[in-house]
Design an enzyme around this catalytic site. Structure first.
Site, PDB file in Angstrom:
ATOM      1  N   GLU A 128     139.305  16.037  84.168  1.00 32.07           N
ATOM      2  CA  GLU A 128     140.645  16.594  83.938  1.00 32.07           C
ATOM      3  C   GLU A 128     141.294  17.032  85.250  1.00 32.07           C
ATOM      4  O   GLU A 128     142.489  16.868  85.465  1.00 32.07           O
ATOM      5  CB  GLU A 128     140.563  17.798  82.998  1.00 32.07           C
ATOM      6  CG  GLU A 128     140.202  17.471  81.572  1.00 32.07           C
ATOM      7  CD  GLU A 128     141.315  16.748  80.841  1.00 32.07           C
ATOM      8  OE1 GLU A 128     141.715  15.657  81.292  1.00 32.07           O
ATOM      9  OE2 GLU A 128     141.777  17.256  79.811  1.00 32.07           O
ATOM     10  N   THR A 181     150.669  15.351  83.066  1.00 31.57           N
ATOM     11  CA  THR A 181     150.296  16.764  82.898  1.00 31.57           C
ATOM     12  C   THR A 181     150.615  17.544  84.166  1.00 31.57           C
ATOM     13  O   THR A 181     151.118  18.674  84.098  1.00 31.57           O
ATOM     14  CB  THR A 181     148.797  16.873  82.542  1.00 31.57           C
ATOM     15  OG1 THR A 181     148.581  16.184  81.318  1.00 31.57           O
ATOM     16  CG2 THR A 181     148.358  18.319  82.376  1.00 31.57           C
TER      17      THR A 181
HETATM   18  N1  HSE Z   1     146.723  23.172  78.732  1.00 27.50           N
HETATM   19  C1  HSE Z   1     147.096  21.951  79.356  1.00 27.50           C
HETATM   20  C2  HSE Z   1     148.569  22.038  79.746  1.00 27.50           C
HETATM   21  C3  HSE Z   1     146.873  20.817  78.408  1.00 27.50           C
HETATM   22  O1  HSE Z   1     149.362  22.430  78.899  1.00 27.50           O
HETATM   23  O2  HSE Z   1     148.918  21.733  80.872  1.00 27.50           O
HETATM   24  C4  HSE Z   1     147.189  19.470  78.949  1.00 27.50           C
HETATM   25  O3  HSE Z   1     146.887  18.502  77.959  1.00 27.50           O
END
Ligand code: HSE
Length: 307
Positions: A128, A181
Site C-alpha cells: 500500500e 489514492t
Molecule cells: N484510508 C485510505 C484513504 C484508503 O482514504 O486514503 C484508501 O483506499
C-alpha cells in the site's frame, strides 16, 4: 503444496466515520491470483491479466508485499505470482490491497503458514505504501481477515475484527474514472478542528457499537465523515445526488469508498441494497456517466483458496 489459486476480495475503507482505521470486506468482486513455488529463489510476477500494471516486483504492490514477507523468513525456494485483475486500479475498492494481501496470503500458505493472518498485515501494508505513500491498513486488514476491521492503533499495530451484522449489505457504484489514492490524500487536511474531532469520535464509537449490537439505525446514523468527504466529494460525479437517492431507496447511509471514486451504501437486507443499486444506476444513466455497480454481502472470510 506447489501451487495455490486464491480469490482476493475488494474492500471498502474508511466507511465514512473511520478514516484510515475502518474497513470492510466485499464478496462479489475480487481478483484471482495463482502463486507457485519455484526452485529459483526470489519473487517473479510472470503474468498480469485484465489490467496494464508493472511486472517489475519493486514497482508492483504484490511484489513489494511478497519481498517484505520473504525478508522475514528463510526459504529454500522462490515464488511466481500470476494476477487476474478484476478490480480496477484507482477505483476506491482496494485494488492494490487485494494484490498485496493476496500475494502474502498465498506465499504464507505455500510455506505452511508460518505467519498468522494478523502477522501478514504489515507485509501487505508495504505494498500500500508503494502506491499511496502511506502504509495504511484499512483495505489490507479486511481483505485478509474478512468482515469489518478496526485499526485501534498503528503504532503498535492493533487490529480488531468485528463480525458483520447478518443482514448488512453493501451497494458499491464505480464511476469509470480513476482517482489515485495519493492525490486524494493530498486533499485531506493535516489538522482537524476540535469540533470535527468530537463529531468523528462520536460517530466511530456509534458505528462500532451498532455493529456489535446489530443496531442498524445506529450504524446508519454514524455514517458521517468530517475528515475526508468534505474535501474529496467534488472529485466524484453527482456525489450529493447519490447520497440523496440512497437514503430515499432505504439505505442506512452512504459515503465515499476509500479514496474514491466508488461510492458505497449500507443497507439492511438484500432487497433494499438492490433498490439502492437501481437508484444509483438511474442517476448515472441520466447523466450518461459510465459505471460498474455491485451488491455484496459483507464477506466474513476474507481471502479464500479456490484451488
Ligand atoms: N484510508 C485510505 C484513504 C484508503 O482514504 O486514503 C484508501 O483506499
Amino acid at each position: 503444496m506447489k501451487e495455490i489459486k486464491i480469490f482476493a476480495p475488494a474492500t471498502v475503507a474508511n466507511i465514512s466515520c473511520g478514516f484510515d482505521v475502518l474497513g470492510m470486506c466485499l464478496d462479489t468482486i475480487g481478483d484471482e491470483m495463482i502463486i507457485r513455488k519455484t526452485s529459483k529463489k526470489g519473487v517473479l510476477i510472470s503474468k498480469i491479466v485484465g489490467q496494464v500494471l508493472p511486472l517489475d516486483i519493486t514497482k508492483n504492490v504484490a511484489g513489494v508485499a511478497a519481498l517484505t514477507l520473504l525478508k522475514n523468513i528463510e526459504t529454500p525456494f522462490g515464488f511466481d505470482i500470476e494476477i487476474h485483475k478484476n478490480i480496477k486500479p484507482g477505483s476506491g475498492i482496494g485494488s492494490s490491497a487485494a494484490s498485496a494481501a493476496g500475494a502474502v496470503f498465498g506465499i504464507n500458505k505455500l510455506l505452511g503458514e508460518p505467519f498468522s493472518l494478523q502477522e501478514l498485515i504489515p507485509f501487505a501494508m508495504e505494498g500500500e505504501k508503494l502506491v499511496s505513500g502511506v502504509a495504511h491498513a484499512d483495505n489490507v486488514a479486511p481483505a485478509l481477515l474478512g468482515d469489518f476491521t478496526l485499526i485501534r492503533s498503528y503504532k503498535p499495530l492493533d487490529i480488531i475484527k468485528i463480525t458483520a451484522p447478518k443482514e448488512l449489505y453493501a451497494t458499491v457504484i464505480h464511476p469509470q474514472i480513476e482517482i489515485k489514492t495519493s492525490d486524494a490524500r493530498n486533499l485531506v487536511k493535516q489538522t482537524v478542528s476540535l469540533n470535527k474531532t468530537i463529531a468523528q469520535m462520536g460517530n466511530i464509537g456509534g458505528f462500532i457499537s451498532g455493529l456489535y449490537t446489530e443496531n442498524y439505525d445506529l450504524i446508519g446514523r454514524s455514517l458521517h465523515d468530517e475528515i475526508a468527504e468534505p474535501y474529496r466529494a467534488t472529485l466524484i460525479p453527482a456525489f450529493e445526488n447519490l447520497k440523496i437517492v440512497a437514503k430515499k431507496a432505504g439505505a442506512l447511509g452512504s459515503g465515499i469508498s476509500g479514496s474514491g471514486p466508488s461510492v458505497f451504501a449500507l443497507s439492511k437486507g438484500k432487497e433494499t441494497a438492490i433498490a439502492v443499486k437501481n437508484a444509483f444506476a438511474t442517476i448515472y444513466k441520466n447523466k450518461s456517466i459510465d459505471f460498474e455497480i455491485h451488491v455484496s454481502k459483507i464477506n466474513s472470510e476474507g481471502i479464500k483458496i479456490i484451488r
